[in-house]
Motif scaffolding. Structure first.
Motif, PDB file in Angstrom:
ATOM      1  N   PHE A  63       1.070  -1.134  -0.085  1.00  0.00           N
ATOM      2  CA  PHE A  63       0.186  -0.267  -0.404  1.00  0.00           C
ATOM      3  C   PHE A  63       0.853   0.958  -0.029  1.00  0.00           C
ATOM      4  CE2 PHE A  63      -2.465  -3.094   1.706  1.00  0.00           C
ATOM      5  CZ  PHE A  63      -3.646  -3.332   1.343  1.00  0.00           C
ATOM      6  N   THR A  64       0.440   2.117  -0.567  1.00  0.00           N
ATOM      7  CA  THR A  64       0.974   3.924  -0.183  1.00  0.00           C
ATOM      8  C   THR A  64      -0.161   4.673   0.218  1.00  0.00           C
ATOM      9  OG1 THR A  64       0.222   4.388  -2.240  1.00  0.00           O
ATOM     10  CG2 THR A  64       2.354   3.194  -2.782  1.00  0.00           C
ATOM     11  N   GLY A  65       0.429   5.944   0.987  1.00  0.00           N
ATOM     12  CA  GLY A  65      -0.488   6.560   1.638  1.00  0.00           C
ATOM     13  C   GLY A  65       0.052   7.243   2.632  1.00  0.00           C
ATOM     14  N   VAL A  66      -0.503   7.866   3.237  1.00  0.00           N
ATOM     15  CA  VAL A  66       0.296   9.289   4.232  1.00  0.00           C
ATOM     16  C   VAL A  66       0.110   8.896   5.595  1.00  0.00           C
ATOM     17  CG1 VAL A  66       0.731  11.962   4.809  1.00  0.00           C
ATOM     18  CG2 VAL A  66       0.203  11.466   3.107  1.00  0.00           C
ATOM     19  N   PRO A  67       0.609   8.968   6.808  1.00  0.00           N
ATOM     20  CA  PRO A  67       0.180   7.968   7.513  1.00  0.00           C
ATOM     21  C   PRO A  67      -0.603   9.352   8.840  1.00  0.00           C
ATOM     22  CG  PRO A  67       2.392   6.703   7.534  1.00  0.00           C
ATOM     23  CD  PRO A  67       1.946   8.244   6.503  1.00  0.00           C
ATOM     24  N   THR A  68      -1.750   8.354   9.357  1.00  0.00           N
ATOM     25  CA  THR A  68      -2.329   9.555   9.411  1.00  0.00           C
ATOM     26  C   THR A  68      -2.799   9.269  11.012  1.00  0.00           C
ATOM     27  OG1 THR A  68      -4.245   8.479   9.037  1.00  0.00           O
ATOM     28  CG2 THR A  68      -3.742  10.614   7.373  1.00  0.00           C
ATOM     29  N   SER A  69      -3.186   8.425  12.125  1.00  0.00           N
ATOM     30  CA  SER A  69      -2.505   7.818  12.500  1.00  0.00           C
ATOM     31  C   SER A  69      -2.230   6.147  13.372  1.00  0.00           C
ATOM     32  CB  SER A  69      -3.672   7.045  13.252  1.00  0.00           C
ATOM     33  OG  SER A  69      -4.129   6.779  14.279  1.00  0.00           O
ATOM     34  N   SER A  70      -1.118   6.206  14.737  1.00  0.00           N
ATOM     35  CA  SER A  70      -0.534   4.897  14.987  1.00  0.00           C
ATOM     36  C   SER A  70      -0.830   4.420  16.234  1.00  0.00           C
ATOM     37  CB  SER A  70       0.334   5.072  14.547  1.00  0.00           C
ATOM     38  OG  SER A  70       1.272   6.767  15.881  1.00  0.00           O
ATOM     39  N   SER A  71      -0.314   3.188  16.775  1.00  0.00           N
ATOM     40  CA  SER A  71      -0.001   3.036  18.174  1.00  0.00           C
ATOM     41  C   SER A  71       1.290   3.756  18.341  1.00  0.00           C
ATOM     42  CB  SER A  71       0.293   1.735  18.459  1.00  0.00           C
ATOM     43  OG  SER A  71       0.202   1.273  19.556  1.00  0.00           O
ATOM     44  N   THR A  72       1.263   4.303  19.001  1.00  0.00           N
ATOM     45  CA  THR A  72       2.680   4.887  19.547  1.00  0.00           C
ATOM     46  C   THR A  72       3.723   4.524  19.845  1.00  0.00           C
ATOM     47  OG1 THR A  72       1.626   7.228  20.323  1.00  0.00           O
ATOM     48  CG2 THR A  72       3.786   6.979  21.352  1.00  0.00           C
ATOM     49  N   GLN A  73       4.861   4.641  19.655  1.00  0.00           N
ATOM     50  CA  GLN A  73       6.326   3.730  20.079  1.00  0.00           C
ATOM     51  C   GLN A  73       6.438   3.746  21.894  1.00  0.00           C
ATOM     52  OE1 GLN A  73      10.153   5.971  20.172  1.00  0.00           O
ATOM     53  NE2 GLN A  73      11.530   3.870  19.679  1.00  0.00           N
ATOM     54  N   PRO A  74       6.368   2.413  22.283  1.00  0.00           N
ATOM     55  CA  PRO A  74       6.546   2.453  23.969  1.00  0.00           C
ATOM     56  C   PRO A  74       7.037   3.407  24.696  1.00  0.00           C
ATOM     57  CG  PRO A  74       6.261   0.346  22.641  1.00  0.00           C
ATOM     58  CD  PRO A  74       6.337   1.494  21.563  1.00  0.00           C
ATOM     59  N   SER A  75       7.971   3.855  24.588  1.00  0.00           N
ATOM     60  CA  SER A  75       9.478   4.244  25.402  1.00  0.00           C
ATOM     61  C   SER A  75       8.893   5.476  25.339  1.00  0.00           C
ATOM     62  CB  SER A  75      10.837   4.076  24.321  1.00  0.00           C
ATOM     63  OG  SER A  75      10.679   4.018  23.093  1.00  0.00           O
ATOM     64  N   LEU A  76       8.490   6.505  23.762  1.00  0.00           N
ATOM     65  CA  LEU A  76       7.821   7.985  23.984  1.00  0.00           C
ATOM     66  C   LEU A  76       6.589   7.696  25.194  1.00  0.00           C
ATOM     67  CD1 LEU A  76       7.542  10.574  23.406  1.00  0.00           C
ATOM     68  CD2 LEU A  76       6.660   9.951  21.563  1.00  0.00           C
ATOM     69  N   THR A  77       5.026   6.300  24.968  1.00  0.00           N
ATOM     70  CA  THR A  77       4.045   6.227  25.727  1.00  0.00           C
ATOM     71  C   THR A  77       5.266   5.967  27.165  1.00  0.00           C
ATOM     72  OG1 THR A  77       3.044   5.236  23.915  1.00  0.00           O
ATOM     73  CG2 THR A  77       2.191   5.528  26.738  1.00  0.00           C
ATOM     74  N   ALA A  78       5.943   5.607  27.614  1.00  0.00           N
ATOM     75  CA  ALA A  78       6.545   5.773  28.491  1.00  0.00           C
ATOM     76  C   ALA A  78       6.474   7.061  29.657  1.00  0.00           C
ATOM     77  CB  ALA A  78       7.440   4.806  29.075  1.00  0.00           C
ATOM     78  N   ARG A  79       7.751   7.656  28.657  1.00  0.00           N
ATOM     79  CA  ARG A  79       8.422   8.882  28.558  1.00  0.00           C
ATOM     80  C   ARG A  79       7.018   9.795  29.449  1.00  0.00           C
ATOM     81  NH1 ARG A  79      11.093  10.654  24.145  1.00  0.00           N
ATOM     82  NH2 ARG A  79      12.183   8.768  24.700  1.00  0.00           N
TER      83      ARG A  79
END
Length: 366
Positions: free
Chosen positions: A72-88
């Protein structure tokens, strides 16, 4: 997880199944434009192992186009955040079990589940996102784990919450702390947000004072989220005409790879996009272009064997801003994120260096 020093957050990450919130996602397989591989639970181990690595998982592409080979191609508009950033974010919140919390940016619902692991009850959490295609699945995933927080489909920047929270954790990047968000933080409470997109990854940790202002520093380790949706991004077709000739510049090409400098620049050029390019006729010549939301732009051109020059279109004076802040940045020994702080009142935002009482303080444009 090394990013989680607190025992209670270790337990939250260990005991909260992330895979429940990402039944499908996209992994980058490179290319121009980026080609994305869609993985689902049906892919077994190939789907599961990235979920429990320290990965950001893209969950939505817009507009999405399926290639003939299954990519697929497209622009990311939503994600599950990197756990280390969530932890921060969670560590910086200093969350207490009795807190009333606004999770501003539901996404997959995984962060809401981590928060609820720490809180006494679901009634203490409100989670909000602008997209019902996100809030509905998140609600179901949370319910499958026995969580029933209030989930609101709304624009978190403008919603009238009708109440105050002791913690507000924003998981989309904001150009400013809006008045509705500022007023949603109870005195003594805390707001955490990634500010100055799309160029910056500054993570503000702001405490609410009795007089209503928010004030605090930027986190030493930064953190970047996708920009809050709802505004139209800069359109290259609107770009102003180029000036007739370039002028020499002292700003080096690697200035734009310095996250602390681009943070400072983004604060003073709200909404600017940083673009990387090369000259079609001379690929060794590289450009760094800044495009403003109104179409004004400026770029540095770096030609091997000769001095760099700048050219621009429009009357915003974009490159003058670049040069002014680059000179300031060097003169002050390249200050890092955590030397900067922010004060937010109903009158606007003030960025400061080292202390809010410092003479190095600037009212930010919006």
């Amino acid at each position: 997880m090394g990013a989680v020093p607190s025992g209670h957050w270790h337990r939250a990450f260990t005991e909260t199944p992330r895979h429940v919130f990402v039944p499908e996602y996209f992994l980058s397989r490179g290319g121009v434009p980026t080609r994305w591989q869609k993985l689902t639970a049906g892919d077994g181990h190939n789907w599961l192992w990235p979920v429990y690595e320290n990965n950001t998982l893209v969950t939505r592409l817009q507009p999405i186009t399926e290639e003939g080979d299954g990519f697929f191609t497209g622009v990311p508009t939503s994600s599950s955040t990197q756990p280390s950033l969530t932890a921060r974010m969670l560590e910086a919140s200093e969350l207490a079990p009795a807190d009333e919390v606004l999770d501003a940016g539901t996404g997959t619902g995984y962060q809401a589940a981590l928060l609820l692991h720490r809180l006494h009850s679901s009634a203490q959490l409100v989670s909000a996102d602008i997209d019902p295609d996100l809030t509905d699945p998140a609600r179901r995933a949370l319910a499958s784990l026995g969580h029933t927080p209030e989930i609101v489909t709304t624009d978190i920047r403008t919603h009238d919450w009708g109440r105050r929270f002791t913690k507000v954790i924003v998981t989309c990047a904001l150009s400013e702390v809006t008045e509705t968000l500022r007023s949603a933080v109870a005195p003594g409470g805390r707001l955490i947000a990634n500010l100055f997109p799309p160029m910056s990854g500054g993570l503000a940790v702001l405490d609410a004072k009795e007089d209503g202002r928010l004030e605090g520093r930027f986190h030493a380790n930064g953190g970047s989220y996708m920009a809050a949706r709802g505004k139209t991004p800069p359109d290259d077709s609107l770009a102003a005409e180029v000036s007739t000739e370039g002028l020499p510049t002292d700003v080096p090409v690697d200035a734009f790879d310095d996250y602390h400098f681009t943070f400072l620049l983004a604060a003073h050029l709200p909404g600017a996009q940083l673009q990387y390019g090369t000259d079609d006729d001379s690929p060794a010549t590289v450009m760094r272009r800044l495009v403003m939301p109104n179409g004004d732009w400026a770029e540095g051109v770096y030609v091997p064997g000769s001095g760099p020059y700048a050219r621009e279109g429009g009357d915003t004076g974009v490159w003058g801003t670049v040069e002014r802040w680059w000179s300031w940045y060097l003169a002050h020994d390249r200050p890092t994120w955590d030397r900067f702080g922010l004060t937010v009142t109903y009158e606007g935002h003030a960025l400061w260096l080292d202390s809010p009482e410092n003479k190095q303080s600037w009212r930010l444009p919006v």
